[in-house]
Design a protein around this motif. Structure first.
Motif, PDB file in Angstrom:
ATOM      1  N   LYS A   1      42.471  39.484  48.674  1.00  0.00           N
ATOM      2  CA  LYS A   1      41.214  40.212  48.470  1.00  0.00           C
ATOM      3  C   LYS A   1      40.341  40.276  49.720  1.00  0.00           C
ATOM      4  O   LYS A   1      39.542  41.186  49.871  1.00  0.00           O
ATOM      5  CB  LYS A   1      40.421  39.539  47.342  1.00  0.00           C
ATOM      6  CG  LYS A   1      41.043  39.763  45.971  1.00  0.00           C
ATOM      7  CD  LYS A   1      39.985  40.144  44.939  1.00  0.00           C
ATOM      8  CE  LYS A   1      40.606  40.704  43.675  1.00  0.00           C
ATOM      9  NZ  LYS A   1      41.426  39.684  42.965  1.00  0.00           N
ATOM     10  N   ASP A   2      40.497  39.287  50.617  1.00  0.00           N
ATOM     11  CA  ASP A   2      39.596  39.271  51.775  1.00  0.00           C
ATOM     12  C   ASP A   2      40.130  40.114  52.935  1.00  0.00           C
ATOM     13  O   ASP A   2      39.504  40.203  53.981  1.00  0.00           O
ATOM     14  CB  ASP A   2      39.345  37.823  52.235  1.00  0.00           C
ATOM     15  CG  ASP A   2      40.651  37.084  52.484  1.00  0.00           C
ATOM     16  OD1 ASP A   2      41.731  37.637  52.144  1.00  0.00           O
ATOM     17  OD2 ASP A   2      40.609  35.954  53.019  1.00  0.00           O
ATOM     18  N   SER A   3      41.287  40.748  52.745  1.00  0.00           N
ATOM     19  CA  SER A   3      41.838  41.555  53.833  1.00  0.00           C
ATOM     20  C   SER A   3      41.212  42.940  53.850  1.00  0.00           C
ATOM     21  O   SER A   3      40.897  43.522  52.811  1.00  0.00           O
ATOM     22  CB  SER A   3      43.349  41.680  53.677  1.00  0.00           C
ATOM     23  OG  SER A   3      43.829  42.715  54.500  1.00  0.00           O
ATOM     24  N   LYS A   4      41.077  43.448  55.068  1.00  0.00           N
ATOM     25  CA  LYS A   4      40.575  44.809  55.265  1.00  0.00           C
ATOM     26  C   LYS A   4      41.512  45.822  54.589  1.00  0.00           C
ATOM     27  O   LYS A   4      41.093  46.887  54.158  1.00  0.00           O
ATOM     28  CB  LYS A   4      40.556  45.026  56.779  1.00  0.00           C
ATOM     29  CG  LYS A   4      39.967  46.280  57.301  1.00  0.00           C
ATOM     30  CD  LYS A   4      39.942  46.161  58.840  1.00  0.00           C
ATOM     31  CE  LYS A   4      39.785  47.532  59.484  1.00  0.00           C
ATOM     32  NZ  LYS A   4      39.984  47.478  60.940  1.00  0.00           N
ATOM     33  N   TYR A   5      42.795  45.463  54.513  1.00  0.00           N
ATOM     34  CA  TYR A   5      43.791  46.396  53.983  1.00  0.00           C
ATOM     35  C   TYR A   5      44.130  46.122  52.523  1.00  0.00           C
ATOM     36  O   TYR A   5      45.121  46.639  52.016  1.00  0.00           O
ATOM     37  CB  TYR A   5      45.066  46.324  54.837  1.00  0.00           C
ATOM     38  CG  TYR A   5      44.807  46.686  56.272  1.00  0.00           C
ATOM     39  CD1 TYR A   5      44.656  48.021  56.655  1.00  0.00           C
ATOM     40  CD2 TYR A   5      44.678  45.713  57.243  1.00  0.00           C
ATOM     41  CE1 TYR A   5      44.410  48.370  57.969  1.00  0.00           C
ATOM     42  CE2 TYR A   5      44.416  46.039  58.566  1.00  0.00           C
ATOM     43  CZ  TYR A   5      44.289  47.371  58.923  1.00  0.00           C
ATOM     44  OH  TYR A   5      44.023  47.708  60.218  1.00  0.00           O
ATOM     45  N   HIS A   6      43.314  45.282  51.879  1.00  0.00           N
ATOM     46  CA  HIS A   6      43.575  44.936  50.489  1.00  0.00           C
ATOM     47  C   HIS A   6      43.673  46.183  49.609  1.00  0.00           C
ATOM     48  O   HIS A   6      42.815  47.071  49.666  1.00  0.00           O
ATOM     49  CB  HIS A   6      42.450  44.036  49.971  1.00  0.00           C
ATOM     50  CG  HIS A   6      42.455  43.863  48.488  1.00  0.00           C
ATOM     51  ND1 HIS A   6      41.463  44.365  47.664  1.00  0.00           N
ATOM     52  CD2 HIS A   6      43.360  43.275  47.667  1.00  0.00           C
ATOM     53  CE1 HIS A   6      41.747  44.078  46.405  1.00  0.00           C
ATOM     54  NE2 HIS A   6      42.893  43.431  46.379  1.00  0.00           N
ATOM     55  N   VAL A   7      44.747  46.237  48.812  1.00  0.00           N
ATOM     56  CA  VAL A   7      44.900  47.331  47.845  1.00  0.00           C
ATOM     57  C   VAL A   7      45.147  46.731  46.479  1.00  0.00           C
ATOM     58  O   VAL A   7      46.121  45.991  46.285  1.00  0.00           O
ATOM     59  CB  VAL A   7      46.079  48.254  48.246  1.00  0.00           C
ATOM     60  CG1 VAL A   7      46.461  49.178  47.105  1.00  0.00           C
ATOM     61  CG2 VAL A   7      45.700  49.085  49.459  1.00  0.00           C
ATOM     62  N   PRO A   8      44.262  46.972  45.525  1.00  0.00           N
ATOM     63  CA  PRO A   8      44.436  46.369  44.197  1.00  0.00           C
ATOM     64  C   PRO A   8      45.640  46.970  43.475  1.00  0.00           C
ATOM     65  O   PRO A   8      46.058  48.087  43.756  1.00  0.00           O
ATOM     66  CB  PRO A   8      43.132  46.710  43.472  1.00  0.00           C
ATOM     67  CG  PRO A   8      42.546  47.848  44.209  1.00  0.00           C
ATOM     68  CD  PRO A   8      43.042  47.762  45.624  1.00  0.00           C
ATOM     69  N   TYR A   9      46.144  46.193  42.565  1.00  0.00           N
ATOM     70  CA  TYR A   9      47.315  46.567  41.789  1.00  0.00           C
ATOM     71  C   TYR A   9      47.094  47.897  41.060  1.00  0.00           C
ATOM     72  O   TYR A   9      47.990  48.725  40.975  1.00  0.00           O
ATOM     73  CB  TYR A   9      47.594  45.439  40.790  1.00  0.00           C
ATOM     74  CG  TYR A   9      48.925  45.537  40.135  1.00  0.00           C
ATOM     75  CD1 TYR A   9      50.090  45.156  40.804  1.00  0.00           C
ATOM     76  CD2 TYR A   9      49.043  45.997  38.827  1.00  0.00           C
ATOM     77  CE1 TYR A   9      51.323  45.252  40.200  1.00  0.00           C
ATOM     78  CE2 TYR A   9      50.271  46.093  38.207  1.00  0.00           C
ATOM     79  CZ  TYR A   9      51.413  45.715  38.908  1.00  0.00           C
ATOM     80  OH  TYR A   9      52.625  45.825  38.304  1.00  0.00           O
ATOM     81  N   GLU A  10      45.886  48.130  40.590  1.00  0.00           N
ATOM     82  CA  GLU A  10      45.601  49.369  39.841  1.00  0.00           C
ATOM     83  C   GLU A  10      45.793  50.606  40.728  1.00  0.00           C
ATOM     84  O   GLU A  10      46.087  51.686  40.250  1.00  0.00           O
ATOM     85  CB  GLU A  10      44.155  49.399  39.311  1.00  0.00           C
ATOM     86  CG  GLU A  10      43.759  48.227  38.463  1.00  0.00           C
ATOM     87  CD  GLU A  10      43.382  47.025  39.313  1.00  0.00           C
ATOM     88  OE1 GLU A  10      44.220  46.088  39.382  1.00  0.00           O
ATOM     89  OE2 GLU A  10      42.307  47.014  39.921  1.00  0.00           O
TER      90      GLU A  10
END
Ligand SMILES: *[C@@H]1O[C@H](CO)[C@@H](O)[C@H](O)[C@H]1NC(C)=O
Ligand SMILES: *[C@@H]1O[C@H](CO)[C@@H](O)[C@H](O)[C@H]1NC(C)=O
Ligand SMILES: *[C@@H]1O[C@H](CO)[C@@H](O)[C@H](O)[C@H]1NC(C)=O
Length: 351
Positions: free
Chosen positions: A227-236
């Protein structure tokens, strides 16, 4: 007897340590291998893209059709444009734009010295802080009066709106510059060795220059779930274990036919996936286009300082303060002599 016992113990000890060492090496290798294997082979068909990302044209318009605040309809009017080069900039990055105008992005220099028709435009949204937006916008208008090279749409210029900026580039090309042989998209902190790029593209034209998408390719890259990554992509937003192959957004080139296909894809795919280069990969995949690796496009990597570099390098990432110095060095005829015939390694790192 006693001595013997100790010797045996020591032997066993060494054996144990060795076994432990070998096991841990194996484990480290396995974890890395596993990571690759898992992502490469779990997804071997991206047929789900059309079904999962497909939306109506109306819905896609609402995600992409922002009003132009600054535009130059006739920038591409002259015939035979070799390359339309979009630099993804942000309102506050005046210094970077100035450095690019004075060096690798100087259209007049390219025309005069390389005999090539290249159009360079900076793609922007509006300044993210609403309090200063008015004054920053006035600054941009003044800047554009001098240089006439900004294209700005009415969306907030943030990292998570980079996909909107991608849509801007492909839409603008479709509307105002569809004859350009190539489209390049670049970050404003890269260095482009323009003579090498122009020679490379001219060479491609001899071979037809079709079905082409080149850059530094990410293969089977997994979505970042931290979650803390700039490139975070949620599962949804993306539920599969890897993305379709794509080129690093720092700098890549597509041929005219591919640019037209990507634009078509943007009309029926859901552009809410906010990592622009990943979304580009999704569009390309839906249209049956695959990226090609080119070692002299460095991706996120920075080419190390060495005269040999200038012989072949096309892009290098992470240059802000040193762009002018690099350009001077790259244009130095003496350097060209030193470097000819030597090998070169680009330092390349993943995101
Ligand atoms: C992207 O731009 C739109 C339109 O200006 C804005 O409503 C939205 O908040 C922006 N998104 C992000 C993540 O900045
Ligand atoms: C587009 O995808 C997002 C999730 O990434 C979803 O919330 C949204 O509803 C989708 N839009 C349409 C029109 O399906
Ligand atoms: C996805 O849909 C587009 C438009 O309908 C079509 O041209 C394309 O071939 C489809 N791609 C795949 C992989 O089925």
């Amino acid at each position: 007897m006693f001595m013997n016992f100790r010797r045996i113990r020591r032997c066993q000890c060494v054996q144990l340590v060795m076994t432990g060492f070998v096991l841990s090496v194996l484990m480290v290798c396995w974890v890395q291998l596993d990571h690759h294997v898992e992502n490469r082979y779990l997804v071997n068909s991206y047929d789900f893209i059309n079904k999962s990302f497909g939306i109506s044209q109306q819905e896609s318009e609402s995600l992409s059709n922002f009003l132009y605040l600054i535009n130059h309809h006739d920038k591409c009017n002259s015939n035979e444009v070799l390359l339309l080069l979009f630099v993804k900039s942000s309102p506050e990055n005046l210094e970077r734009r100035q450095a690019i105008r004075a060096t690798w992005g100087n259209e007049n220099y390219i025309q005069r010295e390389l005999g090539a028709n290249v159009r360079v435009l900076f793609a922007l949204g509006v300044y993210s802080n609403p309090q200063q937006r008015g004054s920053v916008q006035r600054g941009l208008l003044r800047e554009d009066q001098v240089y006439g090279d900004l294209v700005q749409q009415d969306f907030v210029d943030t990292f998570h709106n980079l996909t909107i900026k991608l849509l801007l580039q492909f839409r603008w090309r479709h509307t105002y510059c569809s004859k350009a042989r190539f489209l390049m998209s670049a970050d404003d902190d890269i260095f482009v060795h323009m003579p090498n790029l122009v020679h490379y593209l001219q060479g491609l034209i001899q071979q037809g220059a079709r079905d082409l998408w080149v850059g530094h390719v990410h293969r089977g890259a997994p979505p970042i779930r931290q979650k803390d990554s700039k490139y975070h992509v949620p599962y949804e937003m993306y539920q599969w274990p890897s993305y379709p192959d794509y080129t690093a957004g720092a700098g890549y080139v597509v041929s005219r036919d591919v640019a037209a296909k990507i634009y078509q894809a943007t009309l029926f795919l859901n552009a809410s996936l906010y990592i622009d280069d990943v979304f580009m990969g999704i569009c390309a995949n839906a249209m049956g286009v695959s990226p090609q690796e080119h070692v002299y496009f460095s991706g996120e990597g920075k080419a190390p300082y060495h005269p040999c570099i200038y012989d072949k390098m096309i892009t290098s990432h992470g240059h802000v303060a040193d762009v002018r110095r690099l350009w001077k060095a790259a244009m130095d005829p003496q350097i060209h002599d030193i470097s000819s015939g030597q090998g070169l390694q680009l330092v390349s790192s993943s995101k």
